[in-house]
Design a protein around this motif. Structure first.
Motif, PDB file in Angstrom:
ATOM      1  N   TRP A 296      -7.971  -1.162  -3.225  1.00  0.00           N
ATOM      2  CA  TRP A 296      -8.545   0.173  -3.226  1.00  0.00           C
ATOM      3  C   TRP A 296      -7.588   1.230  -3.719  1.00  0.00           C
TER       4      TRP A 296
ATOM      5  N   ASP B  69     -13.892  -4.485   6.017  1.00  0.00           N
ATOM      6  CA  ASP B  69     -12.937  -3.720   5.218  1.00  0.00           C
ATOM      7  C   ASP B  69     -11.491  -4.159   5.459  1.00  0.00           C
ATOM      8  N   TYR B  70     -11.220  -4.919   6.514  1.00  0.00           N
ATOM      9  CA  TYR B  70      -9.858  -5.465   6.658  1.00  0.00           C
ATOM     10  C   TYR B  70      -9.868  -6.984   6.691  1.00  0.00           C
TER      11      TYR B  70
ATOM     12  N   SER C 291       0.544   5.426   0.359  1.00  0.00           N
ATOM     13  CA  SER C 291      -0.405   6.493   0.627  1.00  0.00           C
ATOM     14  C   SER C 291       0.318   7.828   0.613  1.00  0.00           C
TER      15      SER C 291
ATOM     16  N   ARG D  82     -14.945  10.543  -0.019  1.00  0.00           N
ATOM     17  CA  ARG D  82     -13.938   9.734  -0.709  1.00  0.00           C
ATOM     18  C   ARG D  82     -14.444   9.405  -2.102  1.00  0.00           C
TER      19      ARG D  82
ATOM     20  N   GLN E  90       0.835  -1.194   0.000  1.00  0.00           N
ATOM     21  CA  GLN E  90       0.000   0.000   0.000  1.00  0.00           C
ATOM     22  C   GLN E  90       0.874   1.250   0.000  1.00  0.00           C
TER      23      GLN E  90
ATOM     24  N   GLN F  62      -3.897   0.370  -2.802  1.00  0.00           N
ATOM     25  CA  GLN F  62      -3.487  -0.922  -2.258  1.00  0.00           C
ATOM     26  C   GLN F  62      -3.620  -1.992  -3.343  1.00  0.00           C
TER      27      GLN F  62
ATOM     28  N   GLN G  32      -9.279  10.918  -0.376  1.00  0.00           N
ATOM     29  CA  GLN G  32     -10.206  11.345   0.668  1.00  0.00           C
ATOM     30  C   GLN G  32     -10.002  12.829   0.925  1.00  0.00           C
TER      31      GLN G  32
ATOM     32  N   VAL H 131      -4.744   6.916  -1.282  1.00  0.00           N
ATOM     33  CA  VAL H 131      -4.236   5.586  -0.953  1.00  0.00           C
ATOM     34  C   VAL H 131      -4.467   4.611  -2.112  1.00  0.00           C
TER      35      VAL H 131
ATOM     36  N   ALA I 126     -13.274   0.969   0.252  1.00  0.00           N
ATOM     37  CA  ALA I 126     -13.624  -0.193   1.067  1.00  0.00           C
ATOM     38  C   ALA I 126     -15.078  -0.098   1.494  1.00  0.00           C
TER      39      ALA I 126
ATOM     40  N   ASN J 215      -8.150   5.416  -3.712  1.00  0.00           N
ATOM     41  CA  ASN J 215      -9.089   6.530  -3.579  1.00  0.00           C
ATOM     42  C   ASN J 215      -8.443   7.774  -2.990  1.00  0.00           C
TER      43      ASN J 215
END
Lengths: 167, 409
Positions: free
Chosen positions: B107, B134-135, B78, B121, B76, B90, B111, B88, B126, B109
């Motif tokens: 993802w 989401d994780y 960011s 976002r 990832q 990933q 924000q 970010v 997610a 996106n």
């Protein structure tokens, strides 16, 4: 033909992964003993040090915070002080005794649990863990200089440049 | 092109995680990653255990020890150019439905924080349908080896290409947030290519110290792949009765609502968590639901846990064509269409229960090893989350043993 090669490589990959898992477990067992030894030393130091206080810059109008609010700010749930001003938490060095005691004593979690908490926020793209500084002296400087900053130090390092908001 | 990059990627991630100690976030850019190395074994060797709709094979009939069920690696990047903007990206590598390891953007996106209360976002974001959805791929972040399949499989979508709005409010001693989202998603799963052309919904969350309450609603308009279309065309070729069957079961273009609720309590040394979810595809396949309750207790660096999960819903049989209504020569076609429809019904709702006993062990600050034993029992004539059966065989359950090492860097 290509299918045959793919099959062979696939089989190889499976074995490579299984062997890697086995090796990783063996490495883990050795690493764990060193880690556990470290943790024990950390714990014995604890009694020697004085207590930890949460500080903000003396320029900040915030004078006191509840434990829940400190927790919310340091766990990334809240990005502001009760007065609406932006709050930027700063951590002590990863693995330091001070950080471990702050995590356990104020946040109520072990350092690994705090790390797991932040990994959830980090890998869903919702935020990043706080930046960290190397020592109590660095923390004092970083917090004093920034009206948005909030950090924690051992009480004996406190001076006029910062205000204690939670102890 | 197929396997070597994957092995390379796994190795790179392992080396990076070993080399790069926790990096504090001081700069504009940050680079992180996570991964899992795992192996799973099932006592049922005449069918595959597939606790994830995106896998086509699993431990059991296909593999004695399957290292690819839980293994994955992700990186990832960011960037945070200002206090208000956060970007970010990933990328995840794992075994895909087609058996390949093509990296996929999980993802990507941007924000923007409008005010402390509002943020927006846009991009691939997610979807927080469940408490841990989401994780769910970040093994290190999960309290279990893998999320309870009875609940998490009901809505396997993890991301959506679109926008979301987040509103957060401080209630003094608790924090309340609502997220509204709109977007689309495309994925390949056991029943073929599934396209969600419209997904909308909202999530709401209340955190009060160690207590978390979560509820979500989502609705998606689904379009199914060619395998489904062929089937409906097949039925429709039999005239009005066939058309009626197709109309009854075809969910294309219909809204599929989904609702979930959960509660968690985690004061530090122990945790309890329970979630429930229920969904529907807007056709005669009926609704499907699931729930689980899980708890664990920490003893030093080891945390044992126990989970009970159950899934229900769907019909035991389907109302297809009656072979007696058609010429004898067509009987094989009718029977194959009917059995195809039954297969869809079965894979749509997996009635089963699982008792999982596991333990996670903090080997190092950034490495967690987990061991989990699942006792799975299928219920009410369902094949549960099993597939790739030996001809004519119906699985009743299995004991599955899994081992993983999760890491983050």
């Amino acid at each position: 033909m290509t299918g045959k090669i793919e099959q062979t490589v696939g089989l190889l990959l499976r074995h490579v992964l299984l062997v890697m898992l086995l090796v990783a477990f063996l490495v883990a067992v050795f690493a764990q003993s060193a880690f556990a030894a470290d943790a024990r030393t950390g714990a014995s130091n604890e009694a020697l040090n004085d207590d930890i206080v949460v500080i903000v810059s003396s320029l900040n109008t915030v004078k006191a915070l509840t434990r829940v609010r400190v927790e919310d700010i340091f766990l990334g749930r809240m990005q502001q002080f009760p007065n609406g001003q932006r709050a930027v938490p700063i951590d002590q060095a990863e693995g330091s005794a001070v950080r471990g005691r702050f995590n356990k004593g104020v946040l109520g979690h072990t350092s690994v649990q705090v790390r797991i908490h932040w990994s959830r926020i980090l890998f869903t793209g919702r935020g990043r863990p706080p930046r960290s500084v190397a020592s109590n002296e660095d923390m004092l400087q970083a917090v004093a200089a920034d009206v948005h900053a909030i950090g924690y130090i051992e009480r004996r390092f406190v001076n006029d440049s910062v205000a204690v908001v939670f102890e | 092109m197929y396997n070597r990059p994957a092995v390379g990627f796994f190795l790179c991630c392992l080396i990076l995680s070993a080399a790069a100690h926790a990096q504090p976030e001081n700069g504009l850019w940050s680079f992180n990653g996570y991964g899992t190395l795992g192996a799973a074994h099932s006592s049922e060797r005449r069918a595959d255990y597939i606790p994830n709709l995106f896998n086509s094979e699993g431990p059991g009939r296909s593999y004695c020890w399957d290292p690819l069920l839980d293994s994955r690696a992700a990186v990832q990047m960011s960037v945070k150019p200002s206090d208000k903007l956060h970007g970010v990206v990933q990328v995840v590598v794992e075994k895909r439905f087609d058996g390949k390891f093509k990296p996929r953007v999980e993802w990507a996106n941007l924000q923007y924080t409008l005010s402390p209360a509002f943020s927006v976002r846009a991009g691939r974001i997610a979807l927080g349908t469940y408490m841990a959805s989401d994780y769910r791929k970040v093994g290190y972040s999960l309290p279990w080896l893998r999320p309870p399949v009875e609940v998490y499989q009901l809505l396997p979508i993890t991301n959506s290409d679109g926008v979301d709005f987040i509103y957060q409010r401080d209630l003094g001693n608790s924090i309340y947030s609502v997220t509204a989202h709109y977007g689309s998603n495309k994925m390949e799963e056991f029943v073929g290519l599934l396209e969600a052309t419209n997904i909308w919904g909202f999530m709401t969350n209340l955190e009060r110290g160690p207590l978390t309450l979560h509820a979500s609603y989502a609705s998606a308009k689904l379009t199914y792949g060619p395998r489904f279309q062929d089937m409906w065309n097949g039925f429709s070729a039999f005239g009005p009765t066939g058309v009626a069957v197709a109309r009854r079961y075809d969910a294309t273009g219909k809204w599929s609502p989904f609702v979930a609720a959960g509660i968690g309590y985690d004061p530090g040394d122990w945790f309890v968590m329970a979630e429930w979810g229920k969904g529907d595809v807007g056709s005669d396949f009926d609704n499907r639901s699931g729930w689980y309750i899980s708890g664990g207790y920490r003893i030093g660096a080891v945390r044992p846990y126990l989970t009970f999960a159950r899934a229900a819903g769907g019909h035991r049989s389907v109302t297809g064509l009656n072979a007696a209504d058609f010429p004898a020569a067509l009987a094989p076609v009718v029977s194959s269409l009917n059995s195809g429809l039954l297969e869809m019904q079965q894979s749509y709702a997996a009635r089963q229960q699982t008792v999982s006993l596991g333990a996670s062990w903090n080997v190092l600050p950034s490495v967690i090893a987990k061991l989990q034993i699942d006792r799975i029992k299928t219920r009410k004539e369902s094949i549960g989350t099993f597939n790739n059966m030996a001809p004519g065989y119906r699985p009743r359950g299995a004991d599955v043993v899994s081992l993983t090492i999760d890491f983050v860097f």
